[in-house]
Motif scaffolding. Structure first.
Motif, PDB file in Angstrom:
ATOM      1  N   LEU A 288       0.838  -1.194   0.000  1.00 19.84           N
ATOM      2  CA  LEU A 288       0.000   0.000   0.000  1.00 19.84           C
ATOM      3  C   LEU A 288       0.875   1.248   0.000  1.00 19.84           C
ATOM      4  CD1 LEU A 288      -2.977   0.848   0.070  1.00 19.84           C
ATOM      5  CD2 LEU A 288      -2.866   0.789   2.564  1.00 19.84           C
ATOM      6  N   ARG A 289       1.919   1.234   0.817  1.00 17.80           N
ATOM      7  CA  ARG A 289       2.834   2.379   0.874  1.00 17.80           C
ATOM      8  C   ARG A 289       3.522   2.595  -0.476  1.00 17.80           C
ATOM      9  NH1 ARG A 289       7.967   2.241   1.023  1.00 17.80           N
ATOM     10  NH2 ARG A 289       8.039   0.072   1.767  1.00 17.80           N
ATOM     11  N   GLU A 290       3.964   1.517  -1.120  1.00 18.55           N
ATOM     12  CA  GLU A 290       4.650   1.643  -2.404  1.00 18.55           C
ATOM     13  C   GLU A 290       3.749   2.252  -3.472  1.00 18.55           C
ATOM     14  OE1 GLU A 290       6.690  -1.895  -3.745  1.00 18.55           O
ATOM     15  OE2 GLU A 290       7.039  -2.515  -1.681  1.00 18.55           O
ATOM     16  N   LEU A 291       2.522   1.792  -3.542  1.00 22.05           N
ATOM     17  CA  LEU A 291       1.592   2.321  -4.539  1.00 22.05           C
ATOM     18  C   LEU A 291       1.310   3.801  -4.306  1.00 22.05           C
ATOM     19  CD1 LEU A 291      -0.879  -0.702  -4.749  1.00 22.05           C
ATOM     20  CD2 LEU A 291       0.584   0.119  -6.609  1.00 22.05           C
ATOM     21  N   VAL A 292       1.132   4.183  -3.034  1.00 19.29           N
ATOM     22  CA  VAL A 292       0.875   5.588  -2.716  1.00 19.29           C
ATOM     23  C   VAL A 292       2.088   6.436  -3.075  1.00 19.29           C
ATOM     24  CG1 VAL A 292       0.465   7.223  -0.839  1.00 19.29           C
ATOM     25  CG2 VAL A 292      -0.838   5.087  -0.941  1.00 19.29           C
ATOM     26  N   THR A 293       3.274   5.964  -2.722  1.00 20.57           N
ATOM     27  CA  THR A 293       4.508   6.706  -3.038  1.00 20.57           C
ATOM     28  C   THR A 293       4.670   6.889  -4.534  1.00 20.57           C
ATOM     29  OG1 THR A 293       5.565   5.807  -1.047  1.00 20.57           O
ATOM     30  CG2 THR A 293       7.007   6.741  -2.730  1.00 20.57           C
ATOM     31  N   ALA A 294       4.259   5.879  -5.300  1.00 18.17           N
ATOM     32  CA  ALA A 294       4.368   5.948  -6.762  1.00 18.17           C
ATOM     33  C   ALA A 294       3.271   6.786  -7.397  1.00 18.17           C
ATOM     34  CB  ALA A 294       4.336   4.533  -7.344  1.00 18.17           C
ATOM     35  N   GLY A 295       2.332   7.277  -6.585  1.00 19.34           N
ATOM     36  CA  GLY A 295       1.239   8.090  -7.117  1.00 19.34           C
ATOM     37  C   GLY A 295       0.129   7.292  -7.755  1.00 19.34           C
ATOM     38  N   LEU A 296       0.114   5.991  -7.507  1.00 17.74           N
ATOM     39  CA  LEU A 296      -0.941   5.125  -8.056  1.00 17.74           C
ATOM     40  C   LEU A 296      -2.014   4.985  -6.982  1.00 17.74           C
ATOM     41  CD1 LEU A 296       1.387   2.417  -9.652  1.00 17.74           C
ATOM     42  CD2 LEU A 296       0.509   4.530 -10.685  1.00 17.74           C
ATOM     43  N   LEU A 297      -3.000   5.877  -7.016  1.00 18.05           N
ATOM     44  CA  LEU A 297      -3.926   6.040  -5.904  1.00 18.05           C
ATOM     45  C   LEU A 297      -5.293   5.412  -6.145  1.00 18.05           C
ATOM     46  CD1 LEU A 297      -3.106   9.767  -5.036  1.00 18.05           C
ATOM     47  CD2 LEU A 297      -1.920   7.682  -4.316  1.00 18.05           C
ATOM     48  N   GLY A 298      -5.464   4.721  -7.258  1.00 15.39           N
ATOM     49  CA  GLY A 298      -6.755   4.095  -7.526  1.00 15.39           C
ATOM     50  C   GLY A 298      -7.479   4.765  -8.680  1.00 15.39           C
ATOM     51  N   ARG A 299      -8.803   4.742  -8.613  1.00 17.56           N
ATOM     52  CA  ARG A 299      -9.613   5.262  -9.721  1.00 17.56           C
ATOM     53  C   ARG A 299      -9.291   6.718 -10.046  1.00 17.56           C
ATOM     54  NH1 ARG A 299     -14.076   2.494 -11.545  1.00 17.56           N
ATOM     55  NH2 ARG A 299     -14.568   0.551 -10.456  1.00 17.56           N
ATOM     56  N   LYS A 300      -9.026   7.526  -9.016  1.00 16.51           N
ATOM     57  CA  LYS A 300      -8.852   8.962  -9.270  1.00 16.51           C
ATOM     58  C   LYS A 300      -7.580   9.271 -10.055  1.00 16.51           C
ATOM     59  CE  LYS A 300      -7.235   9.612  -4.485  1.00 16.51           C
ATOM     60  NZ  LYS A 300      -7.615  10.215  -3.204  1.00 16.51           N
ATOM     61  N   THR A 301      -6.622   8.346 -10.082  1.00 17.92           N
ATOM     62  CA  THR A 301      -5.414   8.568 -10.875  1.00 17.92           C
ATOM     63  C   THR A 301      -5.352   7.619 -12.070  1.00 17.92           C
ATOM     64  OG1 THR A 301      -4.120   7.036  -9.496  1.00 17.92           O
ATOM     65  CG2 THR A 301      -4.086   9.378  -8.891  1.00 17.92           C
ATOM     66  N   GLY A 302      -6.383   6.794 -12.236  1.00 15.94           N
ATOM     67  CA  GLY A 302      -6.426   5.886 -13.377  1.00 15.94           C
ATOM     68  C   GLY A 302      -5.743   4.556 -13.159  1.00 15.94           C
ATOM     69  N   ARG A 303      -5.036   4.438 -12.028  1.00 11.56           N
ATOM     70  CA  ARG A 303      -4.364   3.170 -11.749  1.00 11.56           C
ATOM     71  C   ARG A 303      -4.105   3.030 -10.265  1.00 11.56           C
ATOM     72  NH1 ARG A 303       1.685   1.359 -13.817  1.00 11.56           N
ATOM     73  NH2 ARG A 303       1.777  -0.619 -12.684  1.00 11.56           N
ATOM     74  N   GLY A 304      -4.351   1.848  -9.751  1.00  8.42           N
ATOM     75  CA  GLY A 304      -4.053   1.505  -8.362  1.00  8.42           C
ATOM     76  C   GLY A 304      -3.729   0.033  -8.343  1.00  8.42           C
ATOM     77  N   PHE A 305      -4.549  -0.765  -7.686  1.00 10.02           N
ATOM     78  CA  PHE A 305      -4.400  -2.211  -7.812  1.00 10.02           C
ATOM     79  C   PHE A 305      -4.832  -2.659  -9.212  1.00 10.02           C
ATOM     80  CE2 PHE A 305      -4.359  -1.910  -3.189  1.00 10.02           C
ATOM     81  CZ  PHE A 305      -3.333  -2.795  -2.884  1.00 10.02           C
ATOM     82  N   TYR A 306      -5.758  -1.912  -9.805  1.00 11.34           N
ATOM     83  CA  TYR A 306      -6.211  -2.174 -11.172  1.00 11.34           C
ATOM     84  C   TYR A 306      -5.889  -0.949 -12.028  1.00 11.34           C
ATOM     85  CZ  TYR A 306      -9.062  -6.044  -9.274  1.00 11.34           C
ATOM     86  OH  TYR A 306      -9.485  -7.191  -8.660  1.00 11.34           O
TER      87      TYR A 306
END
Length: 526
Positions: A288-306
């Motif tokens: 979770l920390r890695e994804l947030v640090t990379a700016g991959l925040l989910g639907r609002k940024t177009g990419r998260g886990f998906y």
């Protein structure tokens, strides 16, 4: 002020505690201020105005105020378009809301609720200013989803008149409101605010001041745990999502929900929970920390886990195909008999064995061990251990297919094919205690029991909060009574033995109820 906190820590009154016992009349809330008109704040303002209250909406500058007005016009316009409100009603609703950039205009408000960013310093500064501006009788409320209401109240000279009033997004639609009392709240105030929530057409639950309150404290522990299991390699993202959605009937799987909520928001709530509880279950998962640090925040940024916006959905790859002439079944009599009947109806030959004697299944093409626990101990007792696959039937739609370290790809693929023929969705996973669904569900139920035992929320309010706040088909205590206390207790013991995670140890209350022979926790909680 009468001190009744030991008997009623939230300050809420039951039917035997009328407000006139406090020696004062109950407040009337007719003019409400809302500070912050983002999506949530504008939604809260709409809810109050819909119920006939006068609303003063406050924003930091003219641009933000215009955006807030736009949120309200857009939201109410959609209601008109759906035929649920006339244009005249929309005009009247918007006419009850005044817009301003001056906090001084809140001087005459009966209640002011803030909906600004979840940053403690900002909220404390705002409440100190509201304390200066608002009339002495005004109630100050925070819409915080996880921060300490007590710490916010301490920034004012009227901490007894500060309360949490946590709406859920979108506020005009979601029925739940968490009303949070503190150890210093004025007697009866939480009950009055809960009454106001009912006047708004909402369902209030009254709880004590703990990080995350009810919904976020239970939900984020579960979501964070899903990340940990994904990192461990127990199962895939897609399989875990499918297991929880189809197996338990949840609106969506944990990773789909994390992307919807926002990984940054989820990470921040986990941090707040961990700072208070120091429970590793709340420590944000490294993934979770890695994804947030990379700016991959989910639907609002177009990419998260998906990934989003591509118009395609990720589908788990099909397993290898293998012909099965004879399937061996090992497990308890009811489950084995059910599977035997299903396989026979589908045209497959099957034989059944008990764990104490595996001889009848020794030469089967595949051996299916019906279990929720690791099955490697059974595999090593077979002449062909690579043919054994664990199988856990979840509800009517899902079957967890667990491979041991010895299971061949052909055997696992064959069992997945059998599961498909039987009309279930297969979930691939490793051979770990309670596999996937129960490994996520039982610690969540354990958290709810600890929450009840701590005394800051009732079983009924916790169930209501999770049903209305998360859209769950049942609350945790309703689930416990269906599953059975002893089964959950034993499952938690198996998880603790496997993972050695302290939070997996059965809550003392659960152990005591099972030992006492109590049939259901809701009967005890009454």
């Amino acid at each position: 002020m009468t001190n009744r906190m030991s008997a009623n820590p939230t300050g809420a009154y039951g039917p035997d505690e009328p407000l006139w016992e406090t020696g004062r009349m109950a407040r009337t809330f007719e003019t409400v201020g809302v500070v912050g008109l983002g999506t949530m704040g504008a939604g809260i303002a709409e809810v109050f105005a819909r119920s006939g209250l006068n609303v003063i909406g406050v924003e930091a500058d003219d641009a933000a105020l215009a955006r807030g007005r736009g949120h309200l016009e857009s939201s109410t316009g959609k209601v008109v378009a759906r035929g649920r409100m006339s244009t005249q009603e929309q005009t009247a609703l918007l006419g009850r809301i005044s817009f301003t950039t001056s906090r001084e205009d809140l001087a005459g408000a009966d209640l002011v609720i803030e909906a600004i960013p979840e940053i403690m310093e900002y909220k404390r500064a705002l409440f100190a200013d509201l304390d200066r501006i608002c009339k002495p009788s005004a109630v100050l409320a925070t819409n915080t989803s996880s921060l300490s209401v007590t710490a916010i109240a301490a920034a004012t000279s009227r901490p007894a008149q500060v309360v949490g009033m946590h709406f859920f997004n979108p506020a005009p639609v979601m029925r739940l409101v968490e009303v949070i009392g503190t150890v210093v709240i004025e007697d009866g105030l939480a009950a009055e605010v809960a009454g106001l929530a009912r006047r708004l057409g909402k369902t209030p639950v009254t709880v004590g001041d703990r990080a995350g309150f009810v919904v976020n404290r239970l939900l984020l522990g579960y979501l964070n745990h899903a990340c940990v299991l994904l990192e461990s390699g127990l199962s895939s993202r897609d399989d875990i999502d499918v297991a929880m959605k189809l197996g338990l009937g949840l609106p969506m799987g944990p990773f789909t929900l994390l992307d919807l909520v926002g990984l940054d928001t989820s990470y921040e709530v986990c941090e707040v929970l961990f700072r208070e509880s120091r429970d590793r279950r709340h420590a944000p998962a490294p993934m979770l920390r890695e994804l947030v640090t990379a700016g991959l925040l989910g639907r609002k940024t177009g990419r998260g886990f998906y990934s989003y916006g591509e118009g395609t959905a990720t589908v788990p790859e099909a397993g290898p195909k293998a012909a099965v002439s004879v399937a061996g079944i090992v497990g308890g009599v009811p489950e084995a008999a059910r599977l035997l009947t299903d396989l026979d109806a589908a045209g497959f030959k099957a034989v059944v064995a008990e764990p104490s004697d595996l001889t009848p299944v020794a030469d089967a093409d595949v051996v299916i061990a019906l279990s929720e626990r690791p099955v490697i101990e059974l595999a090593v007792r077979l002449p062909h251990p690579e043919r054994l696959v664990g199988l856990h039937l979840v509800g009517d739609q899902v079957a967890e297919v667990a491979s041991t370290v010895l299971t061949s790809d052909e055997a696992a693929g064959a069992v997945r094919d059998l599961v498909t023929v039987l009309g279930r969705t297969s979930v691939r996973c490793g051979d770990r205690a309670e596999f996937v669904v129960n490994a996520l569900l039982y610690p969540y139920l354990n958290d709810a029991i600890r929450m009840l035992d701590s005394g800051y929320a009732s079983a009924g309010d916790i169930d209501t909060a999770m049903r209305l706040g998360c859209g769950y088909p049942a609350g945790p205590f309703e689930m416990l009574d269906v599953i059975g206390l002893e089964r959950v207790r034993d499952g938690l013991r198996a998880l603790y033995a496997e993972y050695r995670e302290p939070s997996f140890a059965p809550a003392p209350l659960l152990d005591q109820l099972v030992t006492a022979g109590v049939s259901g926790i809701r009967a005890y909680a009454r």
